[in-house]
Design an enzyme around this catalytic site. Structure first.
Site, short mmCIF file in Angstrom:
data_model
loop_
_atom_site.label_atom_id
_atom_site.label_comp_id
_atom_site.label_asym_id
_atom_site.label_seq_id
_atom_site.Cartn_x
_atom_site.Cartn_y
_atom_site.Cartn_z
N ALA A 26 -3.53 7.00 -6.85
CA ALA A 26 -3.96 6.01 -5.86
C ALA A 26 -3.16 6.20 -4.58
CB ALA A 26 -3.77 4.60 -6.40
N GLY A 29 -1.15 1.81 1.77
CA GLY A 29 -0.73 1.88 3.16
C GLY A 29 0.64 2.48 3.36
N MET A 30 1.53 2.40 2.36
CA MET A 30 2.89 2.86 2.51
C MET A 30 3.26 4.02 1.59
SD MET A 30 4.48 1.16 4.86
CE MET A 30 3.90 -0.18 5.91
N ALA A 31 2.48 4.23 0.53
CA ALA A 31 2.87 5.24 -0.46
C ALA A 31 1.66 5.74 -1.21
CB ALA A 31 3.89 4.66 -1.43
N THR A 32 1.86 6.87 -1.88
CA THR A 32 0.85 7.43 -2.77
C THR A 32 1.44 7.53 -4.17
OG1 THR A 32 -0.13 8.71 -0.97
CG2 THR A 32 -0.65 9.41 -3.20
N VAL A 33 0.64 7.18 -5.17
CA VAL A 33 1.09 7.23 -6.56
C VAL A 33 0.46 8.44 -7.24
CG1 VAL A 33 1.24 6.00 -8.75
CG2 VAL A 33 1.26 4.72 -6.60
N ASP A 142 5.49 -9.07 -3.00
CA ASP A 142 4.16 -8.50 -2.77
C ASP A 142 3.30 -8.60 -4.03
OD1 ASP A 142 2.14 -7.35 -1.28
OD2 ASP A 142 2.81 -5.29 -1.63
#
Length: 333
Positions: A26, A29-33, A142
């Site tokens: 996935a 907005g701030m990171a990719t997993v 969050d």
């Protein structure tokens, strides 16, 4: 969020000579997993890699490291475990437990509105995770359906403890606002950016509203309008957005559940449960009442609006044959 891996330069890369990136899970907005193999311990893990540029600031990298270490100390069956953290090619990353399944967002998209009993069964593990975190001095900041993972075996786990705090420390001076998903952000984070456990309680209240109604309570044409709504508009009773009535159906939303949602997502932090432990108590009381078929109880409606637990009382879950109500009995009874 996307799940495509085509053209991703990290796929096939080995982070720090240990974590081989297999495919993208996935992107946010701030990171990719990514799904990865831990070559040292021969296990499958999830690796969250921050986007390029966030690691350029040494102060941010230090805060990211500190928050990741704090999250790693939080051991709870309803929290996604953090195994490791580091920086590779200037990009900070976190190595986490891989939970195979879906997110609460997927369930809401496919199945909401939920039956009230099912909604509470899904949220109780979230509240348990928050209660444990708040007792350890950690705030999530969050909470949102995307950060609630549901395994193929039905186990519920909360992800990303500490990440929002590290990111917000980096971006606050540029944006003037704490980074968080605006649909679930507490009003005080919009106005002055100060977080305490009641910010997490607020987010859970908003998530519960969405689960019960299939829609978000605060909307707008852009994030600024949504944030404005959080600050200036009180959350409505979820029963007002549904067709089923508690008088006619078990799928209706009883008054005490309306009261719980509106208390948890109150605009004034002083009117919310003070932390995850109090919220957990309220959710469990409402769940017990629903399971017993109790659809209206003024005593319980008042109880779930309390901001703190009363140590002189304990939950009495066997309804009286005389009145059929859930009540609180003195501890000396």
């Amino acid at each position: 969020m996307t799940t495509s891996s085509s053209g991703d330069p990290l796929v096939g890369h080995v982070l720090d000579g240990r974590y081989r990136i297999n495919r993208k899970l996935a992107r946010g907005g701030m990171a990719t997993v990514y799904l990865a193999d831990d070559l040292r311990l021969t296990r499958v893990v999830a690796v969250k890699v921050m986007h390029q540029g966030l690691g350029d600031d040494q102060d941010f990298t230090a805060k990211f490291d500190r928050e990741a270490r704090a999250a790693a100390r939080l051991q709870h069956p309803n929290v996604v475990s953090v195994f490791d953290q580091g920086v590779d090619g200037g990009r900070p990353y976190i190595v986490m437990e891989y939970v195979e399944g879906a997110t609460l967002r997927h369930l809401i998209t496919r199945e909401a509105p939920f039956d009230p009993l099912r909604a509470l069964d899904l949220l109780l593990p979230v509240a348990k995770a928050l209660a444990s975190a708040h007792e350890a001095g950690l705030i999530h900041r969050d909470i949102k359906p995307e950060n609630v993972l549901i395994s193929d075996r039905g186990q519920v786990k909360v992800a990303d403890f500490g990440l929002a705090k590290a990111i917000s420390a980096q971006t606050a001076t540029a944006t003037g606002m704490l980074i968080g998903t605006v649909s679930y952000i507490a009003p005080e984070l919009v106005t002055h950016g100060k977080a305490d456990p009641r910010c997490d309680v607020y987010a859970v209240g908003v998530v519960l509203y969405e689960m019960l109604t299939g829609q978000k309570p605060h909307t707008g044409e852009n994030p600024i309008q949504v944030a404005y709504s959080h600050v200036h508009n009180s959350i409505p009773a979820p029963s007002a957005a549904t067709k089923a009535s508690w008088r006619d159906s078990r799928s209706g939303i009883p008054p005490y559940l309306d009261a719980l949602v509106m208390a948890a997502a109150a605009r004034d932090p002083e009117e919310r449960p003070v932390d995850g432990r109090v919220l957990l108590d309220h959710l469990q009381a409402a769940r017990d009442a629903l399971a017993q078929g109790l659809m209206d109880d003024p005593t319980l409606s008042a109880q779930v609006q309390q901001t703190r637990l009363d140590p002189a009382c304990l939950l009495y879950t066997s309804p009286s044959p005389r009145d059929g109500l859930l009540s609180r009995m003195p501890s000396s009874a």
